[in-house]
Design an enzyme around this catalytic site. Structure first.
Site, mmCIF file in Angstrom:
data_model
loop_
_atom_site.group_PDB
_atom_site.id
_atom_site.type_symbol
_atom_site.label_atom_id
_atom_site.label_comp_id
_atom_site.label_asym_id
_atom_site.label_seq_id
_atom_site.Cartn_x
_atom_site.Cartn_y
_atom_site.Cartn_z
ATOM 1 N N ASP A 162 -35.668 -42.885 19.500
ATOM 2 C CA ASP A 162 -35.051 -44.076 20.093
ATOM 3 C C ASP A 162 -33.652 -43.745 20.616
ATOM 4 O OD1 ASP A 162 -37.306 -45.606 19.052
ATOM 5 O OD2 ASP A 162 -36.417 -45.134 17.121
ATOM 6 N N HIS A 190 -37.407 -48.583 13.462
ATOM 7 C CA HIS A 190 -38.105 -47.956 14.591
ATOM 8 C C HIS A 190 -39.238 -48.899 15.009
ATOM 9 C CE1 HIS A 190 -39.980 -45.066 17.188
ATOM 10 N NE2 HIS A 190 -41.085 -45.062 16.467
#
Ligand SMILES: NC(=O)C1=CN([C@@H]2O[C@H](COP(=O)(O)OP(=O)(O)OC[C@H]3O[C@@H](n4cnc5c(N)ncnc54)[C@H](O)[C@@H]3O)[C@@H](O)[C@H]2O)C=CC1
Ligand SMILES: O=C([O-])CC(=O)C(=O)O
Length: 328
Positions: A162, A190
């Protein structure tokens, strides 16, 4: 004098991330070009998976990596994790189109209970654990809670993909290069609730926030693009991300082991209460690393928009944690 080999366990070694990961570990990209490694590879004790694993090992052999000091195939975490210094827990079911990562919780949670227990019993007491298998934060939480004799700080979850996705989006928006961007982070889970935050980021010393100066883009383009990138890859490829996930795992472990020289990176780590995140919550934080230890970047101002986003991702993580409480 050459260094003593370290033991690196990788689960799901015959899967798609495994295939993009093992060759890079064996070539020294993760722990350094002077660090020999012994790979302890785990796959399910199923004939087809073990055969596929043998095939991957044949290919590793055929690379004749000078740093590959040994290689073992396992079907049981109790042998795969024996004395391991690093453990990359990748093996788990991936999601398909239309699923959220938390939909994998019931399928994957049992894996991380068993593997946490095995790490607790047989791994090095200093083992560095990275959980990649989804939902990564909660699986890392499960593994940590299943390994009470190991330090909590040894367990981490992968938010680096990410972080890297956010870097590329910011570089494209500002017309700059990823290598020049510093102090970016991704808070939380996440999952699409993650909060990618460039408020503190700089590029060649200039504030990224001022260069972009567009809160509408932040809220309605940047955050959904980064948050839903995994789904966009599944939609495009028909399979979940693999090479970029493996790359992020290499980045995460390399930085943890070898240090970031003061640079911020994002790691999912068990909270010690920083920024009001309850203790033990496996949360993405900005960290720096040195001498094999990470340290949360503290004292950052959290404005109202950011607090709202952090509360949303925290709430989701707490719900996931409650959903697995019966396993722990
Ligand atoms: N945290 C992150 O940023 C990312 C996480 N992922 C997750 O990583 C996981 C693996 O993804 P892929 O490699 O694409 O899946 P894959 O299905 O290609 O490979 C998974 C492998 O794990 C093995 N496996 C399953 N249970 C196991 C167990 N108990 N012990 C050892 N091995 C086991 C399977 O046999 C298979 O070979 C998925 O859960 C996926 O959602 C994927 C991308 C990014
Ligand atoms: O989206 C998925 O299921 C795989 C993953 O975690 C990602 O690419 O971020």
């Amino acid at each position: 004098m050459s260094k003593k080999p370290v033991r690196v366990a990788v689960t799901g070694a015959a899967g798609q991330i495994g295939y993009a990961l093992l060759f890079r570990i064996a070539s020294g990209e993760m722990l350094g070009k002077d660090q020999p490694v012994i790979l302890q590879l785990l796959e399910i004790p199923d004939e087809k998976a073990q055969k596929a694993l043998k095939g991957v090992m044949m290919e590793l052999e055929d690379c004749a990596f000078p740093l590959l000091a040994g290689m073992e195939a396992h079907g049981d975490p109790m042998t795969a994790f024996k004395d391991t210094d690093y453990a990359l827990l990748v093996g788990a079911r991936p999601r398909g189109p239309g699923m959220e990562r938390k939909d994998l919780l019931s399928a994957n949670a049992a894996i991380f209970t068993a593997q946490g227990k095995a790490l607790d019993k047989v791994a090095s007491r200093n083992v560095k654990v990275l959980v990649v298998g989804n939902p990564a934060n909660t699986n890392a939480y499960i593994a940590m809670k299943s390994a009470p004799s190991l330090p909590r700080k040894n367990f981490t979850a992968m938010l680096r993909l990410d972080h890297n996705r956010a870097l590329s989006q910011v570089a494209a928006k500002t017309g700059t290069q990823v290598k020049d961007i510093e102090k970016l982070t991704v808070w939380g889970n996440h999952s699409p609730t993650m909060y990618a935050d460039y408020r503190f980021a700089t590029v060649n010393g200039k504030a990224v926030k001022d260069l972009i100066n567009d809160q509408e883009w932040n809220a309605n383009t940047f955050l959904p693009t980064v948050g839903k990138r995994g789904a966009a890859i599944i939609e495009a490829r028909g399979l979940s991300s693999a090479a970029s996930a493996a790359n992020a795992a290499i980045d995460h472990m390399r930085d943890w082991a070898l240090g970031t020289n003061g640079k911020w990176v994002t790691m999912g780590i068990p909270s010690d209460g920083q920024y009001g995140i309850p203790k033990d919550t496996m949360f993405g934080f900005p960290v720096t690393t040195q001498n094999g230890e990470y340290k949360v970047v503290e004292g950052l101002e959290i404005d109202a928009f950011s607090q709202e986003r952090i509360n949303i991702t925290l709430k989701e993580l707490q719900e996931e944690q409650q959903g697995v409480a019966h396993l722990l």
